[in-house]
Enzyme design. Structure first.
Site, mmCIF file in Angstrom:
data_model
loop_
_atom_site.group_PDB
_atom_site.id
_atom_site.type_symbol
_atom_site.label_atom_id
_atom_site.label_comp_id
_atom_site.label_asym_id
_atom_site.label_seq_id
_atom_site.Cartn_x
_atom_site.Cartn_y
_atom_site.Cartn_z
ATOM 1 N N ASP A 13 0.857 -1.186 0.000
ATOM 2 C CA ASP A 13 0.000 0.000 0.000
ATOM 3 C C ASP A 13 0.893 1.236 0.000
ATOM 4 O O ASP A 13 1.674 1.455 0.924
ATOM 5 C CB ASP A 13 -0.902 -0.023 1.242
ATOM 6 C CG ASP A 13 -2.019 1.005 1.176
ATOM 7 O OD1 ASP A 13 -2.190 1.630 0.116
ATOM 8 O OD2 ASP A 13 -2.707 1.178 2.199
ATOM 9 N N ASP A 37 -2.854 2.574 -6.125
ATOM 10 C CA ASP A 37 -1.845 2.638 -5.067
ATOM 11 C C ASP A 37 -1.748 1.414 -4.165
ATOM 12 O O ASP A 37 -1.037 1.457 -3.161
ATOM 13 C CB ASP A 37 -2.076 3.885 -4.212
ATOM 14 C CG ASP A 37 -3.421 3.863 -3.495
ATOM 15 O OD1 ASP A 37 -4.308 3.105 -3.920
ATOM 16 O OD2 ASP A 37 -3.578 4.611 -2.517
ATOM 17 N N GLU A 38 -2.415 0.335 -4.498
ATOM 18 C CA GLU A 38 -2.284 -0.856 -3.661
ATOM 19 C C GLU A 38 -2.526 -2.122 -4.473
ATOM 20 O O GLU A 38 -3.247 -2.115 -5.473
ATOM 21 C CB GLU A 38 -3.217 -0.811 -2.448
ATOM 22 C CG GLU A 38 -4.689 -0.751 -2.781
ATOM 23 C CD GLU A 38 -5.575 -0.819 -1.547
ATOM 24 O OE1 GLU A 38 -5.264 -1.590 -0.627
ATOM 25 O OE2 GLU A 38 -6.577 -0.091 -1.518
#
EC number: 2.7.7.7
Length: 368
Positions: free
Chosen positions: A14, A108-109
């Site tokens: 993350d 983003d993860e």
């Protein structure tokens, strides 16, 4: 745990305040300052906040007006999704140097299954550390990671040592880790469900584990059964490199609240056009049309209708949305409208393996 239930080595990576961190990286004068991506203007909503801004209580999905009250020095920056997407692709390329089993959740993860990896490294913890270092060296951003036996525990663990940290929950520690957690930390248990659990004396994973499957199903519906298993460390969802899209949507927040349905229809025309464009780009169609309405008091309402056939045409989507709008009286002026299409023709039906409710334990010998 049943003998046929696999134990995997899963990493959840993350990025730390991704959008805001990209802006601070690209604009050195913003480093160390409270920053919000989005949220500017009278009706703006924040997409992301830097850690400096979070110290004042600023967070994503918050209105810009509230954020500036909490942090008068807050700097608003317009989102640059083209830039964020480009950097996200760089990061995913690093992931694929270690495994092809990469399941992105957003820009983003992502989940990585490194049980069998391209480096031949038996330690998922060392792989996570190496990936985070490479992201910092090659991209210039920090990332946090959670490492454990399944996606559920790994995702919870990735939030433990943020920013720029990681946490490994070894197989022998999973049950104790879950028992001591506040149920608000359980991924998938939202604010409303948490409050309901509090009312029933369920405050921690240990309290949740004390309840039978029948009790949880009776009080929390279908989700109750999943709660029964996850608190016992059972979450058998595989890392899926090609995730099946479940819905597609578009929405708009208005500069001024809308009180006339005539003006709302005009806004819905633009939203329906955008949804149709996205359906066409993704080469999918759907049967269920959902209208999202956010009122001036920030309460949210959804109205849905399932059609007997798949649709992707703008006019049909708009007609369905209009019918939903007129379905019931609006209780307040409206600040946001959205249309989503679900029940897509890309969805598959997966068989769910049944599990023995009485025999549950965790395998101990597994190198992390």
């Amino acid at each position: 745990m049943p003998n046929d239930l696999p134990i995997r080595k899963i990493i959840h990576v993350d990025m730390d305040a991704f959008y805001a961190s990209v802006e601070q990286m690209d604009n050195p004068e913003l480093k160390g300052k409270p920053l919000a991506v989005g949220g500017g203007g009278k009706r703006g909503v924040i997409s992301a906040a830097s850690y400096e801004a979070r110290q004042f209580g600023v967070k994503s999905a918050m209105s810009g007006n509230l954020a500036i009250k909490l942090c008068p020095e807050l700097i608003f920056v317009k989102p640059n999704f083209e830039r964020y997407t480009k950097i996200s692709k760089q990061i995913r390329k690093i992931f694929h140097d270690y495994t092809d089993l990469v399941e992105p959740l957003s820009l983003d993860e992502a989940y990585l299954d490194v049980t069998k990896n391209k480096k031949g490294n038996p330690s998922a913890s060392l792989i996570a550390k190496e990936i985070r270092q490479r992201i910092f060296d090659e991209v210039g951003l920090t990332a946090s990671a959670g490492i454990s036996i399944n996606k559920f525990v790994a995702k919870i663990a990735s939030d433990y040592n943020k920013p720029n940290g990681q946490k490994t929950v070894n197989p022998e520690d999973v049950l104790e880790f879950l028992e001591q957690l506040d149920i608000r930390k359980f991924y998938g248990i939202g604010k409303v469900t948490a409050e309901k659990m509090y009312q029933k004396g369920i405050f921690t994973g240990k309290d949740l584990k004390a309840k039978s499957a029948d009790y949880l199903e009776a009080h929390f519906g279908k989700s109750g059964k999943s709660y029964y298993y996850i608190v016992r460390g059972i979450h058998n969802s595989e890392v899926k490199p090609h995730r099946t899209r479940k819905s597609l949507a578009a929405e708009r927040t208005f500069y001024e609240n809308l009180t006339s349905e005539v003006f709302m229809i005009k806004k819905l025309e633009h939203i329906a056009k955008e949804v149709a464009k996205r359906l066409s780009k993704s080469k999918v169609a759907g049967k269920t049309v959902t209208l999202k309405i956010k009122y001036s008091d920030f309460t949210l309402q959804t109205r849905s209708r399932t059609l007997p056939y798949y649709v992707s045409d703008k006019d049909i989507i708009l007609d369905a949305a209009k019918n939903l709008l007129y379905q019931d009286t609006l209780k307040e002026s409206v600040r946001l409208l959205g249309i989503s299409i679900s029940n897509l023709n890309t969805q598959s039906i997966y068989a769910k393996a049944s599990m023995d409710k009485e025999s549950v334990s965790v395998q101990l010998k597994f190198e992390f």
